[in-house]
Structure formats: structure tokens, C-alpha cells
Design an enzyme around this catalytic site. Structure first.
Site, PDB file in Angstrom:
ATOM      1  N   HIS A   1      -0.949   2.029   4.726  1.00 31.02           N
ATOM      2  CA  HIS A   1      -0.467   1.722   5.803  1.00 31.02           C
ATOM      3  C   HIS A   1      -0.762   2.351   7.280  1.00 31.02           C
ATOM      4  O   HIS A   1      -0.859   1.826   8.219  1.00 31.02           O
ATOM      5  CB  HIS A   1       1.221   1.854   5.468  1.00 31.02           C
TER       6      HIS A   1
ATOM      7  N   HIS B   1       0.878  -7.601  -4.022  1.00 29.34           N
ATOM      8  CA  HIS B   1       1.901  -7.778  -3.279  1.00 29.34           C
ATOM      9  C   HIS B   1       2.178  -9.185  -3.303  1.00 29.34           C
ATOM     10  O   HIS B   1       2.999  -9.781  -2.609  1.00 29.34           O
ATOM     11  CB  HIS B   1       2.093  -7.054  -1.946  1.00 29.34           C
TER      12      HIS B   1
ATOM     13  N   ASP C   1       1.250  -4.806   4.055  1.00 29.05           N
ATOM     14  CA  ASP C   1       1.473  -5.119   2.540  1.00 29.05           C
ATOM     15  C   ASP C   1       1.162  -6.358   2.077  1.00 29.05           C
ATOM     16  O   ASP C   1       0.762  -6.596   1.119  1.00 29.05           O
ATOM     17  CB  ASP C   1       3.192  -4.927   2.398  1.00 29.05           C
TER      18      ASP C   1
ATOM     19  N   ASP D   1       9.161   1.670   4.105  1.00 31.63           N
ATOM     20  CA  ASP D   1       9.119   2.203   2.568  1.00 31.63           C
ATOM     21  C   ASP D   1      10.214   3.292   2.586  1.00 31.63           C
ATOM     22  O   ASP D   1      10.766   3.360   1.672  1.00 31.63           O
ATOM     23  CB  ASP D   1       7.780   2.840   2.317  1.00 31.63           C
TER      24      ASP D   1
ATOM     25  N   ARG E   1      13.804   1.509   2.246  1.00 34.22           N
ATOM     26  CA  ARG E   1      14.145   0.387   1.132  1.00 34.22           C
ATOM     27  C   ARG E   1      14.981   0.900   0.041  1.00 34.22           C
ATOM     28  O   ARG E   1      15.629   0.254  -0.325  1.00 34.22           O
ATOM     29  CB  ARG E   1      12.890  -0.333   0.845  1.00 34.22           C
TER      30      ARG E   1
ATOM     31  N   HIS F   1       4.628  -2.751   9.125  1.00 34.62           N
ATOM     32  CA  HIS F   1       4.231  -2.482   7.674  1.00 34.62           C
ATOM     33  C   HIS F   1       3.929  -3.646   6.679  1.00 34.62           C
ATOM     34  O   HIS F   1       3.051  -3.819   6.086  1.00 34.62           O
ATOM     35  CB  HIS F   1       5.901  -1.945   7.169  1.00 34.62           C
TER      36      HIS F   1
ATOM     37  N   TRP G   1       0.880  -1.080   0.066  1.00 31.96           N
ATOM     38  CA  TRP G   1       0.101  -0.024  -0.044  1.00 31.96           C
ATOM     39  C   TRP G   1       0.723   1.129  -0.015  1.00 31.96           C
ATOM     40  O   TRP G   1       2.201   1.440   0.523  1.00 31.96           O
ATOM     41  CB  TRP G   1      -1.100   0.085   1.145  1.00 31.96           C
TER      42      TRP G   1
ATOM     43  N   ASP H   1      -2.312   0.367  -4.875  1.00 34.70           N
ATOM     44  CA  ASP H   1      -1.835   1.013  -3.516  1.00 34.70           C
ATOM     45  C   ASP H   1      -2.267   2.015  -3.157  1.00 34.70           C
ATOM     46  O   ASP H   1      -2.350   2.301  -1.852  1.00 34.70           O
ATOM     47  CB  ASP H   1      -0.213   1.207  -4.004  1.00 34.70           C
TER      48      ASP H   1
ATOM     49  N   HIS I   1       8.731  -6.836   0.907  1.00 30.87           N
ATOM     50  CA  HIS I   1       7.454  -6.143   0.865  1.00 30.87           C
ATOM     51  C   HIS I   1       6.460  -6.948   0.220  1.00 30.87           C
ATOM     52  O   HIS I   1       5.345  -6.603   0.087  1.00 30.87           O
ATOM     53  CB  HIS I   1       7.553  -4.834   0.288  1.00 30.87           C
TER      54      HIS I   1
ATOM     55  N   HIS J   1      -0.103  -1.411 -10.167  1.00 26.80           N
ATOM     56  CA  HIS J   1       0.207  -1.743  -8.774  1.00 26.80           C
ATOM     57  C   HIS J   1      -0.173  -0.235  -7.968  1.00 26.80           C
ATOM     58  O   HIS J   1      -0.501  -0.343  -7.088  1.00 26.80           O
ATOM     59  CB  HIS J   1       1.884  -1.865  -8.825  1.00 26.80           C
TER      60      HIS J   1
HETATM   61  N1  DCM Z   1       8.451   5.537  -1.306  1.00 26.22           N
HETATM   62  C1  DCM Z   1       9.588   5.866  -0.747  1.00 26.22           C
HETATM   63  N2  DCM Z   1      10.705   6.137  -1.332  1.00 26.22           N
HETATM   64  C2  DCM Z   1      11.052   6.024  -2.651  1.00 26.22           C
HETATM   65  C3  DCM Z   1       9.904   5.714  -3.555  1.00 26.22           C
HETATM   66  C4  DCM Z   1       8.838   5.139  -2.801  1.00 26.22           C
HETATM   67  O1  DCM Z   1       9.548   6.000   0.434  1.00 26.22           O
HETATM   68  N3  DCM Z   1      12.133   6.549  -3.392  1.00 26.22           N
HETATM   69  C5  DCM Z   1       7.490   5.192  -0.594  1.00 26.22           C
HETATM   70  C6  DCM Z   1       6.332   6.141  -1.039  1.00 26.22           C
HETATM   71  C7  DCM Z   1       5.098   5.130  -1.302  1.00 26.22           C
HETATM   72  C8  DCM Z   1       5.749   3.888  -1.189  1.00 26.22           C
HETATM   73  O2  DCM Z   1       7.013   3.799  -0.987  1.00 26.22           O
HETATM   74  O3  DCM Z   1       4.307   5.444   0.039  1.00 26.22           O
HETATM   75  C9  DCM Z   1       5.038   2.936  -2.184  1.00 26.22           C
HETATM   76  O4  DCM Z   1       4.743   1.661  -1.354  1.00 26.22           O
HETATM   77  P1  DCM Z   1       5.100   0.271  -2.045  1.00 26.22           P
HETATM   78  O5  DCM Z   1       6.105   0.841  -3.260  1.00 26.22           O
HETATM   79  O6  DCM Z   1       5.639  -0.506  -0.815  1.00 26.22           O
HETATM   80  O7  DCM Z   1       3.711  -0.188  -2.461  1.00 26.22           O
HETATM   81  N1  DCM Z   2       6.538  -4.821  -5.791  1.00 25.54           N
HETATM   82  C1  DCM Z   2       5.671  -6.026  -5.775  1.00 25.54           C
HETATM   83  N2  DCM Z   2       6.081  -7.122  -6.532  1.00 25.54           N
HETATM   84  C2  DCM Z   2       7.376  -6.945  -7.213  1.00 25.54           C
HETATM   85  C3  DCM Z   2       7.942  -5.887  -7.264  1.00 25.54           C
HETATM   86  C4  DCM Z   2       7.590  -5.021  -6.628  1.00 25.54           C
HETATM   87  O1  DCM Z   2       4.638  -5.923  -5.164  1.00 25.54           O
HETATM   88  N3  DCM Z   2       7.591  -7.921  -7.803  1.00 25.54           N
HETATM   89  C5  DCM Z   2       6.047  -3.684  -5.081  1.00 25.54           C
HETATM   90  C6  DCM Z   2       7.044  -2.900  -4.148  1.00 25.54           C
HETATM   91  C7  DCM Z   2       6.712  -1.702  -4.146  1.00 25.54           C
HETATM   92  C8  DCM Z   2       6.137  -1.381  -5.533  1.00 25.54           C
HETATM   93  O2  DCM Z   2       5.878  -2.477  -6.173  1.00 25.54           O
HETATM   94  O3  DCM Z   2       5.462  -1.329  -3.575  1.00 25.54           O
HETATM   95  C9  DCM Z   2       7.204  -0.794  -6.313  1.00 25.54           C
HETATM   96  O4  DCM Z   2       8.499  -1.312  -6.514  1.00 25.54           O
HETATM   97  P1  DCM Z   2       9.909  -1.011  -7.223  1.00 25.54           P
HETATM   98  O5  DCM Z   2       9.826   0.281  -6.217  1.00 25.54           O
HETATM   99  O6  DCM Z   2      10.872  -2.096  -6.725  1.00 25.54           O
HETATM  100  O7  DCM Z   2       9.356  -0.652  -8.378  1.00 25.54           O
HETATM  101 ZN    ZN Z   3       5.844  -1.723   1.542  1.00 21.32          ZN
END
Ligand code: DCM
Ligand code: DCM
Ligand code: ZN
Length: 273
Positions: free
Chosen positions: A6, A127, A121, A45, A48, A117, A1, A154, A60, A150
Site C-alpha cells: 500500500h 482481493h 487492494d 487496515d 477495520r 487504500h 496488500w 499480500d 477491501h 493470501h
Molecule cells: N492488520 C491490522 N490490524 C490487524 C490485523 C491486520 O492493521 N488486527 C493489517 C496489517 C497488514 C494488513 O492488515 O498490513 C493486511 O492487509 P489485508 O489483511 O488487508 O490484506
Molecule cells: N480477504 C479477502 N477476501 C475475503 C476475506 C478476506 O480478500 N473473502 C482479505 C482481507 C484481508 C485478508 O484477506 O486483507 C485477511 O482477512 P481477515 O482479516 O478477514 O481474515
Molecule cells: Zn486492505
């Protein structure tokens, strides 16, 4: 999310945890306000993409190698990456760290933040899906905006449902959480939350517990996220029909995640004494 989902999950959990869980975690997380869970819900998040936090980026999600909409399913041995891990193994690992009173408090506080968290997720259907990296590679428009699927799941669906989430995420999440809490206690989720939402929850088997949550969310990929497959929506506007089926699913998954997070934290904290 996204952050809003979250934070909402965390506020719902704060409404259901026992008083002793509340005071234990307020002390561990050094925050004696009502925001002690919500305030740390997006921390995982925020780290990461940092150098030290890179090792957590695969925690996640779990990439189910199924074939929606023909076949949905999660298999731990097939789908949890042996080196990088997945959300199921991460929940097991950080649950055991939170339970380990020999660890320094800062480690256990960090473990609590990951658990808060990742229970969120694992309830986002995409996810628990491999197709196009959890839908990140499926391009759609939603209310005319070019987005990936996605991101729609989210953030965009919840944002359309609740509104105002960009301006004031915490107060709007608190309000949504309180509404969902009432639905769980005495509204549309009352019967099912009491009879079914905690079935299979077992603190002595975190892998089986988390896998049960993953399987349930993954089934929604076949029924609601990709009911006619990815090709049917690639490059398309998702439209009202899609939204009207998706929004109740987002709402219920957020409600379930909050309710289950509370139960999980209660089981952890009560077994420490
Ligand atoms: N996010 C972050 N730093 C980044 C990119 C994204 O903290 N460079 C966070 C913002 C969103 C979340 O990741 O709230 C997206 O959640 P996910 O990508 O885990 O679905
Ligand atoms: N994500 C996912 N499954 C994957 C790759 C990424 O659920 N195989 C999620 C993690 C983050 C969002 O998608 O919430 C964006 O990921 P990224 O920042 O790795 O592009
Ligand atoms: Zn997450």
C-alpha cells in the site's frame, strides 16, 4: 496488500499526480511533505478491526464466485454483497464523498484515505476472488514458512523481491516506487501504461471503472495465482517456479495501482474547480 504494498502504491501515485492535486491533498490531509499519500495508505487496515471501523471490513475485496482455474470473472450484481458492500461499491462511495464539497473536511479527508487504500487492494488478485476467502484458507509453505496463500500474495512475494521491508518499510517502499515509476515512464511498462492502463477510466462511472480493474486482477487468479487450482498447491511448498511467475505479476499490479490511483485522484480534484 500488506502495508508495504500500500505504501509503495501511494508513493508511485505521488510521482504521477499533477501539482494542483498534490497541493489540494496536502492541505486536505494536513501533511505538506512528500509522504502525504504514503502516510495514510495503511490507515484503512488499522481501523477495520476496531469497533467503529467494523462496517468497513468488507470494503477491501470483492468475492468473485467464479471457478478458477477453469473460469475467472467478476459480476457486480452476483459478487458485491448487498448489505456489506465490496471494494467496487466502496470506491464508488468514497469517491463521491471526496467529490462532495458540501461535506465537512474531516469526512472528505477520510474518504481520500479510503480511496488511496482501496485502489491498492483492488489490484491484489486475491482481493477479487471468493475461493477459500480470497486464499486465506489455502495453506502453503513459502521459503519453508507455513503461511496462507493470501498472505504470500499480500506480503511475502514483495518482501522476497525487495527485501528490508520489515526493518524500514517507508524508505524501501519509496525506493521501489521510484524504480517502478521509471519503468512506467520509460522502461518495461512505458508502452502499455500509455496505451492501455487508463482505458475505461471514467470519473462519471466509478463502478464500471473499478469493476474493470477488478476483472483484470481476477483474471490473474486463473493464470498465475491458481493455474492448476487450489488443490494442487494446498499443503505444498510454492517453490521457485511459482515465485518466478508470481513476482512480475505483483510488481505490475503494484505499478498499475499507483499509476491509476494518480489518474483517479487527478480526475477527482480537477473536477472540483
Ligand atoms: N492488520 C491490522 N490490524 C490487524 C490485523 C491486520 O492493521 N488486527 C493489517 C496489517 C497488514 C494488513 O492488515 O498490513 C493486511 O492487509 P489485508 O489483511 O488487508 O490484506
Ligand atoms: N480477504 C479477502 N477476501 C475475503 C476475506 C478476506 O480478500 N473473502 C482479505 C482481507 C484481508 C485478508 O484477506 O486483507 C485477511 O482477512 P481477515 O482479516 O478477514 O481474515
Ligand atoms: Zn486492505
Amino acid at each position: 496488500w500488506g502495508g508495504f504494498g500500500h505504501i509503495t502504491v501511494a508513493y508511485i501515485a505521488s510521482n504521477f499526480v499533477s501539482d494542483s492535486t498534490t497541493s489540494y491533498l496536502q492541505t486536505l490531509l494536513r501533511n505538506d511533505t512528500g509522504d502525504y499519500l504514503a502516510g495514510v495508505a495503511t490507515w484503512a487496515d488499522s481501523i477495520r478491526y476496531t469497533k467503529w471501523g467494523r462496517f468497513t471490513s468488507g470494503f477491501h475485496f470483492i468475492d468473485a464466485h467464479d471457478n478458477p482455474p477453469t473460469y475467472c470473472g467478476v459480476d457486480y450484481d452476483r459478487d458485491c454483497k448487498k448489505e456489506a458492500g465490496c471494494v467496487v461499491s466502496a470506491l464508488q462511495n468514497y469517491t463521491s464523498q471526496l467529490l462532495d464539497t458540501e461535506l465537512p473536511l474531516w469526512r472528505r479527508a477520510q474518504a481520500a484515505k479510503f480511496v488511496i487504500h482501496f485502489v491498492g487492494d483492488i489490484h491484489q488478485p486475491l482481493h477479487t476472488e471468493d475461493v477459500a476467502r480470497g486464499g486465506n484458507g489455502i495453506h502453503v509453505t513459502f521459503e519453508g514458512k507455513e503461511l496462507n496463500l493470501h498472505h504470500v500474495w499480500d506480503t511475502s512475494i514483495a518482501e522476497k523481491l525487495v527485501g528490508g521491508i520489515r526493518r524500514k518499510p517507508y524508505p524501501f517502499a519509496k525506493k521501489w516506487a521510484d524504480e517502478l515509476t521509471e519503468e512506467i515512464k520509460s522502461g518495461k511498462y512505458a508502452a502499455e501504461s500509455k496505451s492501455g492502463w487508463l482505458r475505461g477510466t471514467n470519473i462519471t462511472d466509478p463502478i464500471a471503472t473499478a469493476l474493470g480493474w477488478a476483472v483484470e486482477g481476477n483474471a490473474l487468479v486463473c493464470t498465475t495465482v491458481l493455474p492448476e487450482g487450489a488443490e494442487a498447491i494446498e499443503g505444498q511448498e510454492l517453490g521457485t517456479d511459482y515465485y518466478e511467475k508470481a513476482a512480475p505479476v505483483v510488481e505490475e499490479q503494484v505499478a498499475k495501482a499507483g499509476f491509476r490511483l494518480a489518474a483517479w485522484l487527478d480526475l477527482i480534484i480537477s473536477s472540483l474547480k
